[in-house]
Design an enzyme around this catalytic site. Structure first.
Site, PDB file in Angstrom:
ATOM      1  N   SER A   1      35.251  48.898   1.453  1.00  0.00           N
ATOM      2  CA  SER A   1      33.969  49.057   2.138  1.00  0.00           C
ATOM      3  C   SER A   1      34.121  50.068   3.263  1.00  0.00           C
ATOM      4  O   SER A   1      35.214  50.205   3.842  1.00  0.00           O
ATOM      5  CB  SER A   1      33.509  47.719   2.723  1.00  0.00           C
TER       6      SER A   1
ATOM      7  N   TYR B   1      34.817  41.013   8.428  1.00  0.00           N
ATOM      8  CA  TYR B   1      34.760  41.773   7.170  1.00  0.00           C
ATOM      9  C   TYR B   1      35.539  43.077   7.292  1.00  0.00           C
ATOM     10  O   TYR B   1      36.304  43.448   6.391  1.00  0.00           O
ATOM     11  CB  TYR B   1      33.297  42.031   6.815  1.00  0.00           C
TER      12      TYR B   1
END
Length: 246
Positions: free
Chosen positions: A144, A157
């Protein structure tokens, strides 16, 4: 006409929806037998129905990736039945909670790290001998942009994806000259997935790319003739990025 992945074997995690579901379908359409892994049995059964209707084949593995011993058993089972593995797609992941770092509950932090990092380490540990046994073992892991942006409140995250990138790049370096294994990363960018909807509830999903659009680039990374390793494919810019030496 011979299909692109005819006779190949692929493990796809998080295969019950989103990117994993679409990649599994795409690989099956090109002849690969799919070992589809997810916690959601209903989603796996839907995938199996679609793949079989199109003439493909699957082995469904309902599995919680936090069951690390089950990941070890997975490698043993694949070895006993097939003796090798051609492709690994490490797609499954958790968003966790959006929160200041100091407010993150340890349980939430540990769960995200377990699924996004430790499970992928355990997959590599379990499946590396099988990838090495293939003529051209290929692995692709979903990362990501959060790994690099480190936006406020996305700490849990961001940390997990940064760790995943370090893990995969290290593995790529270790296998580059000692095997035919190649391992790379993929940044999907904003995409029409359940995870994105959870993170951005006010966003119109129709303005985002469909996960199916990522299938072609991922299949390119998994091709036997793709020899790059330790790189990051950035879907928003369609660029294959190298990492700065440090």
């Amino acid at each position: 006409m011979t299909k692109r992945f005819e006779g190949k074997l692929a493990v796809v995690t998080g295969a019950s929806r989103g990117i994993g579901y679409q990649v599994a379908k795409g690989l099956a359409a090109e002849g690969a037998h799919i070992i589809a892994i997810a916690r959601t049995v209903g989603g796996l059964e839907d995938l199996d129905d679609e793949i079989q209707a199109a003439g493909g084949s699957t082995t469904l593995v309902p599995l919680d990736l936090m069951d690390f011993e089950a990941i070890d058993r997975l490698g043993a089972s694949i070895y006993e039945r097939w003796g090798k593995l051609d492709m690994l797609v490490g797609n499954a992941g958790l968003l966790g909670i959006l929160s200041p770092v100091g407010h993150i509950d340890p349980k939430d932090f540990e769960e995200v790290m377990a699924v996004n990092v430790t499970a992928n380490y355990r997959l590599i540990r379990s499946l590396d001998p099988l990838l090495r046994a293939a003529n051209a073992g290929r692995a692709a892991f979903i990362s990501s942009g959060a790994a690099h942006k480190c936006k406020p409140y996305w700490g849990i995250y961001s940390v997990s994806k940064a760790a995943l990138e370090a893990l995969v790049r290290t593995y790529a370096g270790e296998t580059e000259t000692t095997s035919n294994v190649r391992a790379n990363l993929v940044n999907p960018g904003p995409m029409r997935t359940a995870m994105r909807a959870k993170a951005m509830p006010g966003e119109d999903p129709e303005t985002l790319p469909h996960p199916g659009e990522l299938v072609g680039p991922i299949m390119d990374l998994l091709s036997a003739d793709f020899d790059e390793t330790g790189k990051l494919y950035d879907f928003p810019t369609h660029a294959l990025k190298d990492f700065a030496a440090g």
